[in-house]
Design an enzyme around this catalytic site. Structure first.
Site, PDB file in Angstrom:
ATOM      1  N   HIS A 133      -3.733  -0.763   3.108  1.00 37.88           N
ATOM      2  CA  HIS A 133      -4.029  -0.539   1.688  1.00 37.88           C
ATOM      3  C   HIS A 133      -5.279   0.332   1.535  1.00 37.88           C
ATOM      4  O   HIS A 133      -5.314   1.287   0.767  1.00 37.88           O
ATOM      5  CB  HIS A 133      -4.214  -1.898   1.024  1.00 37.88           C
ATOM      6  CG  HIS A 133      -4.603  -1.849  -0.414  1.00 37.88           C
ATOM      7  ND1 HIS A 133      -3.725  -2.091  -1.434  1.00 37.88           N
ATOM      8  CD2 HIS A 133      -5.793  -1.600  -1.003  1.00 37.88           C
ATOM      9  CE1 HIS A 133      -4.363  -1.990  -2.593  1.00 37.88           C
ATOM     10  NE2 HIS A 133      -5.623  -1.691  -2.358  1.00 37.88           N
ATOM     11  N   GLU A 134      -6.324  -0.013   2.310  1.00 41.35           N
ATOM     12  CA  GLU A 134      -7.571   0.753   2.234  1.00 41.35           C
ATOM     13  C   GLU A 134      -7.394   2.173   2.756  1.00 41.35           C
ATOM     14  O   GLU A 134      -7.950   3.125   2.200  1.00 41.35           O
ATOM     15  CB  GLU A 134      -8.663   0.042   3.046  1.00 41.35           C
ATOM     16  CG  GLU A 134      -9.056  -1.307   2.510  1.00 41.35           C
ATOM     17  CD  GLU A 134      -9.439  -1.250   1.052  1.00 41.35           C
ATOM     18  OE1 GLU A 134     -10.095  -0.277   0.627  1.00 41.35           O
ATOM     19  OE2 GLU A 134      -9.065  -2.164   0.314  1.00 41.35           O
ATOM     20  N   HIS A 137      -5.971   4.285   0.075  1.00 44.89           N
ATOM     21  CA  HIS A 137      -6.954   4.725  -0.918  1.00 44.89           C
ATOM     22  C   HIS A 137      -7.629   6.019  -0.472  1.00 44.89           C
ATOM     23  O   HIS A 137      -7.913   6.892  -1.282  1.00 44.89           O
ATOM     24  CB  HIS A 137      -8.019   3.653  -1.121  1.00 44.89           C
ATOM     25  CG  HIS A 137      -7.640   2.588  -2.105  1.00 44.89           C
ATOM     26  ND1 HIS A 137      -7.240   2.848  -3.393  1.00 44.89           N
ATOM     27  CD2 HIS A 137      -7.626   1.240  -1.981  1.00 44.89           C
ATOM     28  CE1 HIS A 137      -6.993   1.721  -4.024  1.00 44.89           C
ATOM     29  NE2 HIS A 137      -7.219   0.725  -3.186  1.00 44.89           N
ATOM     30  N   GLU A 198      -4.271   1.127  -7.419  1.00 46.13           N
ATOM     31  CA  GLU A 198      -3.951  -0.051  -6.621  1.00 46.13           C
ATOM     32  C   GLU A 198      -2.462  -0.110  -6.315  1.00 46.13           C
ATOM     33  O   GLU A 198      -2.048  -0.369  -5.185  1.00 46.13           O
ATOM     34  CB  GLU A 198      -4.371  -1.319  -7.378  1.00 46.13           C
ATOM     35  CG  GLU A 198      -5.865  -1.536  -7.451  1.00 46.13           C
ATOM     36  CD  GLU A 198      -6.492  -1.650  -6.086  1.00 46.13           C
ATOM     37  OE1 GLU A 198      -6.189  -2.616  -5.360  1.00 46.13           O
ATOM     38  OE2 GLU A 198      -7.265  -0.763  -5.714  1.00 46.13           O
ATOM     39  N   ASP A 202      -0.762   0.198  -2.690  1.00 48.84           N
ATOM     40  CA  ASP A 202       0.153  -0.828  -2.173  1.00 48.84           C
ATOM     41  C   ASP A 202       1.400  -0.178  -1.580  1.00 48.84           C
ATOM     42  O   ASP A 202       1.839  -0.525  -0.490  1.00 48.84           O
ATOM     43  CB  ASP A 202       0.575  -1.786  -3.285  1.00 48.84           C
ATOM     44  CG  ASP A 202      -0.507  -2.780  -3.660  1.00 48.84           C
ATOM     45  OD1 ASP A 202      -1.429  -2.978  -2.856  1.00 48.84           O
ATOM     46  OD2 ASP A 202      -0.422  -3.361  -4.755  1.00 48.84           O
TER      47      ASP A 202
END
Length: 484
Positions: A133-134, A137, A198, A202
Site C-alpha cells: 500500500h505504501e 503511494h 487511499e 489499495d
C-alpha cells in the site's frame, strides 16, 4: 484551527499508506495517473526532499537501527518493489519504535513501519499488504499530486508547500503556521483527495501483493480486522486516523482481492523471527512479560514456528545475561540453520557477553565466507573485534563498510568507537561528523570536521580529505536550507 491544520499536515506526510491497483485483473478500472505530478515536482526534486525528510526523522524519531530487522524489512520491501508498476525511485524501508499501528511513506521512496505493526499483523502477507500500500503511494506520486492539487486552489507554489512540510518536521509549530494559509481553508477537499488516493493505493497494492507471490486476500483481511477491533474505540490507532477504513473501502478491496487466485502460504519463519525480536527488545515490555507472550503465542502456532519462539526466549535470556539458559537454545537453533543471520547475530551477542571473543569471530568469519559483505555479519564482526581490543583491524573492516553503507549509523558509531580506542581523535571526530550530517545537524558536523582538520598534520592527505569533506557538507547544508 491548530488541531485541524496539524492533522492536514500529517495527512500530507503520511498520504502514502494504502495498497494498490491490480495490473492484470480488472486492470482497466483505473487510468494510469501515477505521473500526473511530473510537470510540477520532478523525481529528482522528490528524492532531494526525501533525503532531507529522512535526515530530520533520524534526529527526531526513535528509528530502530537494528541490522537484523533492517535486513528483513529491506528484503521484503524490495521483493514487493520488484513487482510494482511505475517505479521511478530507489526505495528505503525503515522502522520506528512505536507500539501504535501505523506506516507512512514520503518523497524519495522512503517507507516507515511502526514496530507495533508486527504485534497486529498475523502473517508476512498481512505485513506485506501494508508495505505494498505504501509503495503504491510512492509509485503513484500521491504526495506530489496532493500538493499539486493544493497549489491549484491556493496562492502557494508547490515548492512552498514542500518547504513548509520540511519546516514542519524541523520545527513543528513554525511548519504548521506556514501551512495554515494554504490548507486550513481546504479541509474537505484535501480529505476527499486523500480518500481517493487511499482507494487507488489499495488497488495498486493488491496487484503488487499478488504479483510478488503473497496472499492478495491479506490486505482486506488485515484492514477489516483493524476496522472491527477499533470500530468503537475512543482513541483509534494513528493508522485509522490518517487512513480511514470506511466499509466501502474494505468492500472494494475484498472484491479486488477476490479477482486473484486464492493462496494458502506456509507461515514465514523470517517474519516470525522478526516479530519475536520486536517483542523481546522493542515492544516496551519486561522480560517476564515477553516470555509469557512467547508461551501463549506458541500454544496456537504451527510446529514449524517453534524456532521463532525459542529464539525470542533466547533473546530475553541474553538481555538478562542469563547465558546458561540462552546458550543451549541458540546453539540448537544454529545447528538447525547455521547460516541464519538471526541466530548468528544472537550467538555473537552470547559469546561476546561471555567474553569468548575468538569463538564469536570464528563463527562470523565462517559465515562471511558464505555471505561476504553481508551487513548483519560485517557489523557483528566489527563489533566483536572492538570488544576484543582489535581496533585497528576493526577500523579496516568499518572503513569498507561505511563506504558501501554510508547511511548506516551503526557503521559510523562503531568506527568512531574504534578510532577513539586507538587515540585517533581526528578520525573519531570525522566519524561523529558523519553521524551528525545524517541527522541534518550540519553546523556541528562541519565543526567536528574543522576540529579534525586542525588535528591533522599540516598539508597532509588526511587534512586535504577533511577539508574536501567540509566543502561538501557546506554545499549540502546550503541545499538543505534552500528547501525550506
Amino acid at each position: 484551527m491548530l488541531k485541524r491544520t496539524r492533522s492536514l499536515l500529517y495527512l500530507c506526510i503520511v498520504t502514502a499508506l494504502s495498497p494498490a491497483l491490480p495490473s492484470q485483473a480488472n486492470s482497466l478500472d483505473l487510468p494510469d495517473i501515477g505521473t500526473a505530478a511530473s510537470g510540477t515536482l520532478t523525481i529528482a526534486q522528490e528524492r532531494q526532499y526525501g533525503d532531507a525528510y529522512m535526515r530530520m526523522l533520524r534526529n527526531s524519531q526513535p528509528i530502530i537501527s537494528d541490522p537484523v530487522i533492517n535486513e528483513y524489512i529491506e528484503s521484503l520491501g524490495h521483493r514487493l518493489v520488484a513487482n510494482a508498476n511505475d517505479v521511478k525511485t530507489p526505495f528505503t524501508f525503515f522502522m520506528i519504535r512505536d507500539r501504535n499501528i501505523n506506516a507512512f511513506a514520503f518523497f524519495g521512496g522512503y517507507v516507515a513501519l511502526h514496530s507495533g505493526l508486527f504485534l497486529h499483523a498475523k502473517s508476512e502477507s498481512e505485513l506485506a499488504s501494508v508495505m505494498a500500500h505504501e509503495i503504491a503511494h510512492i509509485t503513484q506520486r500521491h504526495l506530489a499530486r496532493s500538493m499539486e492539487d493544493q497549489a491549484r486552489r491556493s496562492p502557494a507554489t508547490l515548492a512552498a508547500l514542500a518547504g513548509s512540510l520540511l519546516l514542519a518536521i524541523a520545527a513543528p509549530e513554525a511548519g504548521i503556521a506556514a501551512m495554515t494559509a494554504t490548507t486550513a481553508g481546504n479541509a474537505q477537499s484535501q480529505i476527499n483527495y486523500t480518500r481517493s488516493n487511499e482507494q487507488e493505493a489499495d488497488r495498486f497494492g493488491i496487484a503488487t501483493l499478488a504479483k510478488a507471490g503473497f496472499e492478495a486476500q491479506a490486505m482486506p483481511r488485515f484492514f477489516g480486522r483493524l476496522a472491527d477491533e477499533y470500530r468503537y474505540a475512543s482513541t483509534p490507532p494513528p493508522m485509522l486516523l490518517t487512513h480511514p477504513l470506511p466499509e466501502a473501502r474494505i468492500t472494494d478491496s475484498r472484491a479486488r482481492a477476490a479477482s486473484y487466485p486464492e493462496k494458502h502460504l506456509s507461515p514465514s519463519l523470517s517474519y516470525h523471527l522478526t516479530r519475536s525480536r520486536i517483542v523481546a527488545r522493542y515492544a516496551g515490555i519486561n522480560g517476564e512479560a515477553a516470555l509469557d507472550w512467547f508461551n501463549r503465542a506458541e500454544k496456537g502456532a504451527s510446529q514449524q514456528l517453534k524456532p521463532a519462539f525459542d529464539y525470542g526466549r533466547a533473546l530475553v535470556y541474553l538481555d538478562k545475561r542469563d547465558f546458561d539458559k540462552a546458550q543451549p537454545m541458540l546453539e540448537a537453533l544454529l545447528k538447525q540453520d547455521p547460516n541464519n543471520n538471526f541466530y548468528l547475530d544472537a550467538a555473537t551477542d552470547l559469546y561476546l557477553g561471555k567474553k569468548e571473543y575468538q569463538k564469536a569471530q570464528s563463527l562470523l568469519e565462517t559465515a562471511l565466507k558464505v555471505n561476504p559483505k553481508n551487513p548483519v555479519l560485517t557489523i557483528n564482526y566489527a563489533n566483536s573485534l572492538i570488544e576484543d581490543s582489535k581496533n585497528q583491524q576493526a577500523v579496516k573492516v568499518l572503513q569498507r563498510y561505511t563506504h558501501d553503507n554510508p547511511d548506516d549509523l551503526n557503521g559510523w558509531h562503531l568506527l568512531s568507537q574504534a578510532n577513539s580506542h586507538l587515540g585517533k581523535s581526528q578520525e573519531d571526530l570525522a566519524a561523529r561528523g558523519e553521524i551528525l550530517a545524517l541527522k541534518a545537524d550540519w553546523n556541528k558536523a562541519i565543526q567536528y570536521y574543522t576540529q579534525a582538520s586542525k588535528l591533522a598534520d599540516l598539508g597532509s592527505l588526511e587534512q586535504a580529505r577533511y577539508d574536501a569533506r567540509i566543502d561538501q557538507l557546506m554545499s549540502q547544508r546550503d541545499r538543505f536550507m534552500a528547501l525550506q
